[in-house]
Design a protein around this motif. Structure first.
Motif, PDB file in Angstrom:
ATOM      1  N   LEU A  22       0.841  -1.207   0.000  1.00 50.76           N
ATOM      2  CA  LEU A  22       0.000   0.000   0.000  1.00 50.76           C
ATOM      3  C   LEU A  22       0.872   1.251   0.000  1.00 50.76           C
ATOM      4  N   HIS A  23       1.905   1.279   0.836  1.00 55.44           N
ATOM      5  CA  HIS A  23       2.817   2.434   0.878  1.00 55.44           C
ATOM      6  C   HIS A  23       3.524   2.616  -0.470  1.00 55.44           C
ATOM      7  N   GLU A  24       3.916   1.525  -1.092  1.00 56.44           N
ATOM      8  CA  GLU A  24       4.573   1.602  -2.400  1.00 56.44           C
ATOM      9  C   GLU A  24       3.631   2.221  -3.434  1.00 56.44           C
ATOM     10  N   ARG A  25       2.385   1.761  -3.462  1.00 55.91           N
ATOM     11  CA  ARG A  25       1.410   2.304  -4.422  1.00 55.91           C
ATOM     12  C   ARG A  25       1.134   3.776  -4.162  1.00 55.91           C
ATOM     13  N   PRO A  29       8.888   5.011  -4.474  1.00 58.49           N
ATOM     14  CA  PRO A  29      10.199   4.813  -3.850  1.00 58.49           C
ATOM     15  C   PRO A  29      10.753   6.065  -3.171  1.00 58.49           C
ATOM     16  N   GLY A  30      10.278   7.241  -3.519  1.00 62.34           N
ATOM     17  CA  GLY A  30      10.772   8.473  -2.913  1.00 62.34           C
ATOM     18  C   GLY A  30      10.437   8.613  -1.438  1.00 62.34           C
ATOM     19  N   ARG A  31       9.568   7.755  -0.935  1.00 65.84           N
ATOM     20  CA  ARG A  31       9.154   7.857   0.469  1.00 65.84           C
ATOM     21  C   ARG A  31      10.321   7.662   1.432  1.00 65.84           C
ATOM     22  N   PHE A  32      11.333   6.921   1.020  1.00 69.75           N
ATOM     23  CA  PHE A  32      12.454   6.630   1.909  1.00 69.75           C
ATOM     24  C   PHE A  32      13.345   7.842   2.157  1.00 69.75           C
ATOM     25  N   ALA A  33      13.272   8.835   1.295  1.00 70.81           N
ATOM     26  CA  ALA A  33      14.129  10.018   1.433  1.00 70.81           C
ATOM     27  C   ALA A  33      13.478  11.124   2.259  1.00 70.81           C
TER      28      ALA A  33
END
Length: 166
Positions: A22-25, A29-33
């Motif tokens: 769900l987080h990926e959708r 991938p920018g969520r990690f930064a």
């Protein structure tokens, strides 16, 4: 057409893979930064304050809450709040927020912090953190750094750096 009811329930360990997808959708991938991610990195979320939303057996939303220290005072960091884009604008995020904040109040917690959309979170009582009052471990738009006093005066007592963990 059959309407499936929305069920809000505490997150379980069996939900982890579905929440990751769900987080990926929702965030890519920018969520990690992001600064908010870095604040929670390596800090387990609190199971008693983290909830999921299901329609039938499909996990369509999640809210997680992690422990933090705000200038040495105990605090909570709310996030991410995630709703599957296909189920947006149906009140799922609000239902998750209500469940989580009610649980935090019942648990005697004093302060909740988050990085998010001020107009959305204002309806739950969140307000911008005063400039230079608290410092996050990375850049963030000051208008998106928000706090909610669950106990009167909790934000006023917290000054300095915000770090993840209890």
């Amino acid at each position: 057409m059959t309407l499936l009811p929305l069920v809000i329930r505490p997150e379980t360990s069996l939900d982890a893979a579905a929440i990751d997808r769900l987080h990926e959708r929702a965030f890519g991938p920018g969520r990690f930064a992001r600064t908010a991610f870095r604040l929670r990195e390596g800090v387990p979320h609190l199971a008693d304050l983290s909830f999921t939303a299901l329609v039938g057996t499909l996990l369509v939303g999640s809210v997680r809450v992690s422990p933090a220290r705000a200038g040495g005072a105990p605090a909570l960091v709310l996030g991410p709040l995630t709703v599957d884009p296909a189920f947006g604008s149906r009140g799922i995020g609000g239902a998750l927020m209500t469940a989580s904040l009610d649980a935090a109040r019942a648990g005697g917690h004093g302060l909740v912090l988050l990085v998010g959309d001020a107009p959305y979170y204002a309806r739950f009582g969140f307000r911008p953190v005063p400039p230079r009052h608290l410092v996050l471990p990375g850049p963030v738009d000051p208008g998106r750094f928000l706090a909610l006093d669950l106990r009167e005066g909790a934000l006023a007592e917290a000054r300095g750096n915000v770090v993840g963990g209890a």
